[in-house]
Design an enzyme around this catalytic site. Structure first.
Site, mmCIF file in Angstrom:
data_model
loop_
_atom_site.group_PDB
_atom_site.id
_atom_site.type_symbol
_atom_site.label_atom_id
_atom_site.label_comp_id
_atom_site.label_asym_id
_atom_site.label_seq_id
_atom_site.Cartn_x
_atom_site.Cartn_y
_atom_site.Cartn_z
ATOM 1 N N THR A 54 23.550 -12.967 14.920
ATOM 2 C CA THR A 54 22.578 -12.189 15.692
ATOM 3 C C THR A 54 21.555 -11.515 14.788
ATOM 4 O OG1 THR A 54 24.335 -11.770 17.301
ATOM 5 C CG2 THR A 54 22.333 -10.487 17.539
ATOM 6 N N ASP B 267 23.078 -4.002 12.978
ATOM 7 C CA ASP B 267 24.119 -4.986 12.686
ATOM 8 C C ASP B 267 24.689 -5.530 13.988
ATOM 9 O OD1 ASP B 267 25.830 -6.565 11.232
ATOM 10 O OD2 ASP B 267 26.679 -4.920 10.067
ATOM 11 N N ALA C 193 28.195 -7.270 16.136
ATOM 12 C CA ALA C 193 29.593 -6.882 16.339
ATOM 13 C C ALA C 193 30.324 -8.026 17.024
ATOM 14 C CB ALA C 193 29.690 -5.618 17.191
ATOM 15 N N GLU D 52 29.461 -3.837 5.353
ATOM 16 C CA GLU D 52 28.813 -3.440 6.598
ATOM 17 C C GLU D 52 29.112 -1.978 6.924
ATOM 18 O OE1 GLU D 52 28.776 -7.718 8.995
ATOM 19 O OE2 GLU D 52 30.422 -6.316 9.297
#
Length: 275
Positions: A70, A123, A125, A145
Site C-alpha cells: 500500500t 504506513d 497494516a 516500522e
C-alpha cells in the site's frame, strides 16, 4: 468476501453444471472474478494512500515512509505533490524497500540520526481494529516500522477494506509477528505458547531455504493466538521475554486510519480519545 461477490459466485456455480466443458468455463469465469477482486483491492489501496498523503503531508515536513504494497501508492502521490507543488519534503524510510522507493522517486532521503523527530509517518497494516490497534509485520519490517512511528508526531495508517476489523484476528489469520534474536527463537516460542496459548511458528522463506531474515538480521515468529487479549498488556509482556526484539502489535500508536472501500469511498477512523 463481500455480499456482492458471494452472490456472483453462487450465480456462476448455478450457471455451469458439473461437466468437463462447463467446468472449464466456470474456472475461466471464477478466475476473472478473482482478478477483478484483486484489482478492486489495489484501487482501494491507492485511494486510501492518496487521501492520507493529501490530508496529512504539508510543505517543510519530515515524513516517515512505511513498508509494504500500500505504501507504494503513498510514495507515488508524495512524489507527484513534490513535483507539482514544489514541496520541500524529507523522507525517513522504515526498510530497505522504503529506501529504494524514496530514491526511485527522486525524493530526499534522510534517517533518524539527522531527523530524530518526524512530523508524520504513513504506513500500512495487516489488520486494524475498532480502536486502531494494529497487527503489522507481515512483510517482516515491524521493528523499524515501530521505531519510525514512535518518532513521529502523528502516525497515519493506510489500508484497503480487507484490513478493517472490529477485533484483531477477525480478518488477519496469520498471527502476530514477533522479531527475535536467532539463538532465542525456540525458548521464546515455548514461553509465548505456554503463557498465552495458541501456536508459534518460525516464519520460513518462500524462495530460499531456511527462515526469513529481517533487515536487522533477526528471525520472525508468527504467533497464532486463540482469543482476544488485552493487547497493551500482551505487547508489554512479550517484549519482556529475553530474546524478543519487538512485536507486531502497535497499540495506542496510530492517530488515524484511512480505508479504501469497495464502493470507491475512503473511510477515515480516528483513534478514541484517551481519558
Amino acid at each position: 468476501m463481500s455480499v456482492q461477490r458471494w452472490v456472483l459466485l453462487r450465480h456462476v456455480s448455478a450457471a455451469f453444471p458439473s461437466s468437463p466443458s462447463s467446468r472449464s468455463c466456470r474456472t475461466h469465469v471464477l478466475g476473472s472474478i478473482r482478478s477483478a477482486a484483486v484489482n478492486m483491492a489495489e484501487e482501494a489501496k491507492k485511494r486510501a494512500a492518496y487521501c492520507a498523503v493529501d490530508s496529512n503531508v504539508q510543505n517543510n515536513q519530515v515524513v516517515g515512509v512505511g513498508s509494504g504494497s500500500t505504501i507504494v501508492y503513498a510514495v507515488d502521490r508524495l512524489a507527484e505533490r513534490v513535483r507539482e507543488e514544489k514541496l520541500n519534503i524529507v523522507c525517513v524510510p522504515t526498510s530497505f524497500q522504503a529506501r529504494q522507493l524514496i530514491l526511485q522517486h527522486g525524493l530526499t532521503l534522510s534517517d533518524l540520526e539527522r531527523h530524530p523527530e518526524l512530523d508524520v509517518a504513513i504506513d500500512g497494516a495487516d489488520e486494524v481494529d475498532a480502536e486502531l490497534a494494529l497487527i503489522k509485520g507481515g512483510g517482516g519490517c515491524l521493528t523499524q516500522e515501530k521505531i519510525v512511528a514512535g518518532c513521529s508526531k502523528y502516525f497515519v495508517v493506510i489500508a484497503d477494506y480487507r484490513k478493517d476489523s472490529e477485533a484483531l484476528g477477525q480478518q488477519w489469520k496469520k498471527g502476530v509477528p514477533i522479531e527475535v534474536i536467532p539463538m532465542a527463537y525456540v525458548p521464546v516460542s515455548r514461553m509465548i505458547a505456554k503463557r498465552f496459548g495458541g501456536e508459534v511458528n518460525l516464519r520460513m522463506a518462500v524462495s530460499k531455504a531456511g527462515p526469513v531474515v529481517t533487515d536487522n538480521s533477526n528471525f520472525i515468529l508468527d504467533w497464532k493466538f486463540e482469543r482476544a487479549q488485552n493487547w497493551r498488556e500482551v505487547n508489554t509482556a512479550i517484549k519482556m521475554i529475553p530474546g524478543v526484539v519487538e512485536t507486531g502489535l502497535f497499540v495506542n500508536m496510530a492517530q488515524q486510519a484511512y480505508f479504501g472501500m469497495e464502493d470507491g469511498s475512503v473511510k477515515v477512523r480516528k483513534a478514541p480519545i484517551s481519558e
